[in-house]
Design a protein around this motif. Sequence first.
Motif, PDB file in Angstrom:
ATOM      1  N   GLU A  65       0.843  -1.198   0.000  1.00 15.81           N
ATOM      2  CA  GLU A  65       0.000   0.000   0.000  1.00 15.81           C
ATOM      3  C   GLU A  65       0.878   1.247   0.000  1.00 15.81           C
ATOM      4  OE1 GLU A  65      -3.866   1.951   2.291  1.00 15.81           O
ATOM      5  OE2 GLU A  65      -3.039   0.017   2.951  1.00 15.81           O
ATOM      6  N   VAL A  66       0.488   2.218  -0.815  1.00 15.13           N
ATOM      7  CA  VAL A  66       1.239   3.460  -0.950  1.00 15.13           C
ATOM      8  C   VAL A  66       0.379   4.616  -0.432  1.00 15.13           C
ATOM      9  CG1 VAL A  66       2.413   5.036  -2.527  1.00 15.13           C
ATOM     10  CG2 VAL A  66       2.465   2.558  -2.948  1.00 15.13           C
ATOM     11  N   VAL A  67       0.954   5.430   0.443  1.00 18.20           N
ATOM     12  CA  VAL A  67       0.271   6.602   0.970  1.00 18.20           C
ATOM     13  C   VAL A  67       1.144   7.819   0.694  1.00 18.20           C
ATOM     14  CG1 VAL A  67      -0.694   7.736   3.007  1.00 18.20           C
ATOM     15  CG2 VAL A  67      -0.805   5.238   2.809  1.00 18.20           C
ATOM     16  N   SER A  68       0.572   8.819   0.049  1.00 19.82           N
ATOM     17  CA  SER A  68       1.326  10.044  -0.220  1.00 19.82           C
ATOM     18  C   SER A  68       1.023  11.094   0.839  1.00 19.82           C
ATOM     19  CB  SER A  68       0.972  10.603  -1.599  1.00 19.82           C
ATOM     20  OG  SER A  68       1.623  11.846  -1.801  1.00 19.82           O
ATOM     21  N   LEU A  69       2.093  11.654   1.413  1.00 20.55           N
ATOM     22  CA  LEU A  69       1.962  12.779   2.340  1.00 20.55           C
ATOM     23  C   LEU A  69       2.434  14.081   1.705  1.00 20.55           C
ATOM     24  CD1 LEU A  69       3.098  11.180   5.741  1.00 20.55           C
ATOM     25  CD2 LEU A  69       0.782  11.514   4.852  1.00 20.55           C
ATOM     26  N   VAL A  70       2.614  14.062   0.387  1.00 18.13           N
ATOM     27  CA  VAL A  70       3.022  15.272  -0.329  1.00 18.13           C
ATOM     28  C   VAL A  70       1.809  16.189  -0.448  1.00 18.13           C
ATOM     29  CG1 VAL A  70       3.990  16.213  -2.450  1.00 18.13           C
ATOM     30  CG2 VAL A  70       4.753  13.979  -1.607  1.00 18.13           C
ATOM     31  N   ALA A 114      -3.360   7.544   8.835  1.00 19.60           N
ATOM     32  CA  ALA A 114      -4.024   6.732   9.859  1.00 19.60           C
ATOM     33  C   ALA A 114      -4.858   5.569   9.320  1.00 19.60           C
ATOM     34  CB  ALA A 114      -4.877   7.622  10.756  1.00 19.60           C
ATOM     35  N   PRO A 115      -5.672   5.736   8.259  1.00 19.42           N
ATOM     36  CA  PRO A 115      -6.500   4.604   7.819  1.00 19.42           C
ATOM     37  C   PRO A 115      -5.696   3.406   7.317  1.00 19.42           C
ATOM     38  CG  PRO A 115      -7.361   6.652   6.932  1.00 19.42           C
ATOM     39  CD  PRO A 115      -6.017   6.968   7.529  1.00 19.42           C
ATOM     40  N   ALA A 116      -4.433   3.594   6.990  1.00 17.77           N
ATOM     41  CA  ALA A 116      -3.612   2.493   6.483  1.00 17.77           C
ATOM     42  C   ALA A 116      -2.920   1.709   7.581  1.00 17.77           C
ATOM     43  CB  ALA A 116      -2.557   3.045   5.510  1.00 17.77           C
ATOM     44  N   LEU A 117      -3.120   2.105   8.847  1.00 18.70           N
ATOM     45  CA  LEU A 117      -2.404   1.469   9.954  1.00 18.70           C
ATOM     46  C   LEU A 117      -3.163   0.237  10.450  1.00 18.70           C
ATOM     47  CD1 LEU A 117      -1.289   4.643  11.944  1.00 18.70           C
ATOM     48  CD2 LEU A 117      -0.127   3.455  10.069  1.00 18.70           C
ATOM     49  N   HIS A 118      -2.662  -0.925  10.074  1.00 22.24           N
ATOM     50  CA  HIS A 118      -3.241  -2.199  10.491  1.00 22.24           C
ATOM     51  C   HIS A 118      -2.101  -3.155  10.837  1.00 22.24           C
ATOM     52  CE1 HIS A 118      -7.240  -0.979   9.100  1.00 22.24           C
ATOM     53  NE2 HIS A 118      -6.635  -0.486   8.031  1.00 22.24           N
ATOM     54  N   PRO A 119      -2.245  -3.946  11.888  1.00 19.71           N
ATOM     55  CA  PRO A 119      -1.162  -4.837  12.311  1.00 19.71           C
ATOM     56  C   PRO A 119      -0.658  -5.735  11.185  1.00 19.71           C
ATOM     57  CG  PRO A 119      -2.903  -4.814  13.960  1.00 19.71           C
ATOM     58  CD  PRO A 119      -3.423  -4.046  12.778  1.00 19.71           C
ATOM     59  N   GLY A 120       0.686  -5.799  11.081  1.00 15.86           N
ATOM     60  CA  GLY A 120       1.315  -6.697  10.128  1.00 15.86           C
ATOM     61  C   GLY A 120       1.409  -6.191   8.699  1.00 15.86           C
ATOM     62  N   ARG A 121       0.881  -5.010   8.432  1.00  8.49           N
ATOM     63  CA  ARG A 121       0.880  -4.505   7.055  1.00  8.49           C
ATOM     64  C   ARG A 121       2.201  -3.826   6.712  1.00  8.49           C
ATOM     65  NH1 ARG A 121      -2.334  -6.008   3.252  1.00  8.49           N
ATOM     66  NH2 ARG A 121      -2.515  -3.924   2.355  1.00  8.49           N
ATOM     67  N   ARG A 122       2.473  -3.761   5.396  1.00  8.06           N
ATOM     68  CA  ARG A 122       3.621  -3.019   4.871  1.00  8.06           C
ATOM     69  C   ARG A 122       3.122  -1.808   4.103  1.00  8.06           C
ATOM     70  NH1 ARG A 122       7.048  -7.972   2.047  1.00  8.06           N
ATOM     71  NH2 ARG A 122       8.277  -8.588   3.885  1.00  8.06           N
ATOM     72  N   LEU A 123       3.791  -0.688   4.315  1.00  8.46           N
ATOM     73  CA  LEU A 123       3.413   0.562   3.654  1.00  8.46           C
ATOM     74  C   LEU A 123       4.631   1.222   3.041  1.00  8.46           C
ATOM     75  CD1 LEU A 123       1.330   2.191   6.558  1.00  8.46           C
ATOM     76  CD2 LEU A 123       0.451   0.726   4.733  1.00  8.46           C
ATOM     77  N   LEU A 124       4.404   1.937   1.957  1.00 11.17           N
ATOM     78  CA  LEU A 124       5.388   2.885   1.437  1.00 11.17           C
ATOM     79  C   LEU A 124       4.769   4.276   1.541  1.00 11.17           C
ATOM     80  CD1 LEU A 124       6.899   1.170  -1.730  1.00 11.17           C
ATOM     81  CD2 LEU A 124       8.009   1.544   0.481  1.00 11.17           C
ATOM     82  N   VAL A 125       5.469   5.164   2.218  1.00  7.02           N
ATOM     83  CA  VAL A 125       4.981   6.520   2.445  1.00  7.02           C
ATOM     84  C   VAL A 125       5.828   7.489   1.629  1.00  7.02           C
ATOM     85  CG1 VAL A 125       4.515   8.293   4.169  1.00  7.02           C
ATOM     86  CG2 VAL A 125       4.271   5.870   4.773  1.00  7.02           C
ATOM     87  N   LEU A 126       5.164   8.255   0.767  1.00 11.40           N
ATOM     88  CA  LEU A 126       5.858   9.271  -0.030  1.00 11.40           C
ATOM     89  C   LEU A 126       6.017  10.522   0.823  1.00 11.40           C
ATOM     90  CD1 LEU A 126       3.992   8.836  -3.462  1.00 11.40           C
ATOM     91  CD2 LEU A 126       5.921   7.536  -2.517  1.00 11.40           C
ATOM     92  N   SER A 127       7.257  10.895   1.100  1.00 13.74           N
ATOM     93  CA  SER A 127       7.542  11.990   2.025  1.00 13.74           C
ATOM     94  C   SER A 127       7.338  13.355   1.392  1.00 13.74           C
ATOM     95  CB  SER A 127       8.990  11.904   2.524  1.00 13.74           C
ATOM     96  OG  SER A 127       9.123  10.900   3.491  1.00 13.74           O
ATOM     97  N   SER A 128       6.942  14.293   2.242  1.00 12.66           N
ATOM     98  CA  SER A 128       6.820  15.676   1.817  1.00 12.66           C
ATOM     99  C   SER A 128       8.167  16.391   1.855  1.00 12.66           C
ATOM    100  CB  SER A 128       5.820  16.399   2.712  1.00 12.66           C
ATOM    101  OG  SER A 128       5.715  17.759   2.375  1.00 12.66           O
TER     102      SER A 128
END
Length: 416
Positions: free
Chosen positions: A131-136, A144-158
């Motif tokens: 799952e990819v979440v952009s914070l740009v 917050a909605p992507a936070l679930h135990p055991g999950r992997r995320l890629l966060v695009l930094s601002s």
Amino acid sequence: MPELPPPITVVGIGADGWPGLAGTSRAALREAEVVIGGPRQLALLPTDEVAAARVPWPSPLRPAVPGLLAEHADRRIAVLASGDPMFHGIGRTLTEILAGTPGAERLRVLPHPSSVSYACARLGWPLEATEVVSLVGRPLDTLAPALHPGRRLLVLSSDAATPAAVAALLTARGFGAARLRVLEQLGGPGERQLDGPADGWPHPAGDPLNVIAVELGPGPRTSLVPGLPDDAYESDGQLTKRHVRAATLATLAPAPGELLWDVGGGSGSIAIEWLRAHRDNRAVTVERDPVRAARIARNAAALGVPRLQVVTDAAPAALAGLATPDAVFIGGGLTAPGLLDACWAALPPGGRLVANTVTLESEALLAEWYRRYGGELLRLAVAHAVPVGGFTGWRQAMPVTQWSAVKPDTPQENAS
């Protein structure tokens, strides 16, 4: 027929700069008369290879795009983008702005591998399962909605401060054991990784060009479906309770990209869970009480949908000028003169209206609208088991009367 302006070429470029570009992308930049991009991207182009005038984007960017394109409309324009221009990039902005204009099809996009593709390659993570979440340009609470135990995320930094901010957010929300890896300058000569736990993130701010890989590990569980626990909301008692809320959202039937009007917002629970149903959903909540309106905004941020628009005013006057809704929920103020009429009139054919009430006066009004327009009229009753001395009995909550209807394609009234 007037001659169309020259094409606009959008060129994706990575941290490896000019050496990492394909031949087609290099040729497009050599042929350009004007190159528009961010200062960092423009600095990657060699002056001996690219003779075009270099124009940095002003800030804010989006309002400036039409003017810049118009200013250089008779010249060959190239636009620089980070990585894949169509993945959280300028490519989408350009297609939206040029849509419906003469020669809109002249936009040509030459992508480069995105930072997400590079990150998954470095980490050995399958792209389709990440799952990819952009914070740009987005609030931190968007994560917050992507936070679930055991999950992997890629966060695009601002920016360079984003990794520490993400670590603090994860810790505050019960995911302090999460592992963070910050991947800087992906694909470039300065590429490096920083590793550490969210709780006590040990690294100072580094390069602003970074992606954050998050392995969440154990933490609190939050349901994906409507009907969050009542204590998930800050409330003064004006809250559509959990089981009624779940039934109401099922009747509203949110679909991706749709807009909800939540009239008489209370604690904002209906609008918030509408937004949580899909990242592209939109919602406006109308609440006349400024204390409650501020509480709605806090609830929206806490539950990961800070994009909720809160209008502090009384309906129906507050509805004037709002974008056309796909669905309307009325949770309060049903007897306000003209409210039901204004909400029904605002809906397009196929739009849904759902209204809940616990009072006899509003129930009579809903019965009249049911008689006129059909739909479904029902009563929702919930009872909870509670101690009765040494035994257990039922405590009945106030029953909720709900009317729902879909607006027909042609006006009709079932009055007899």
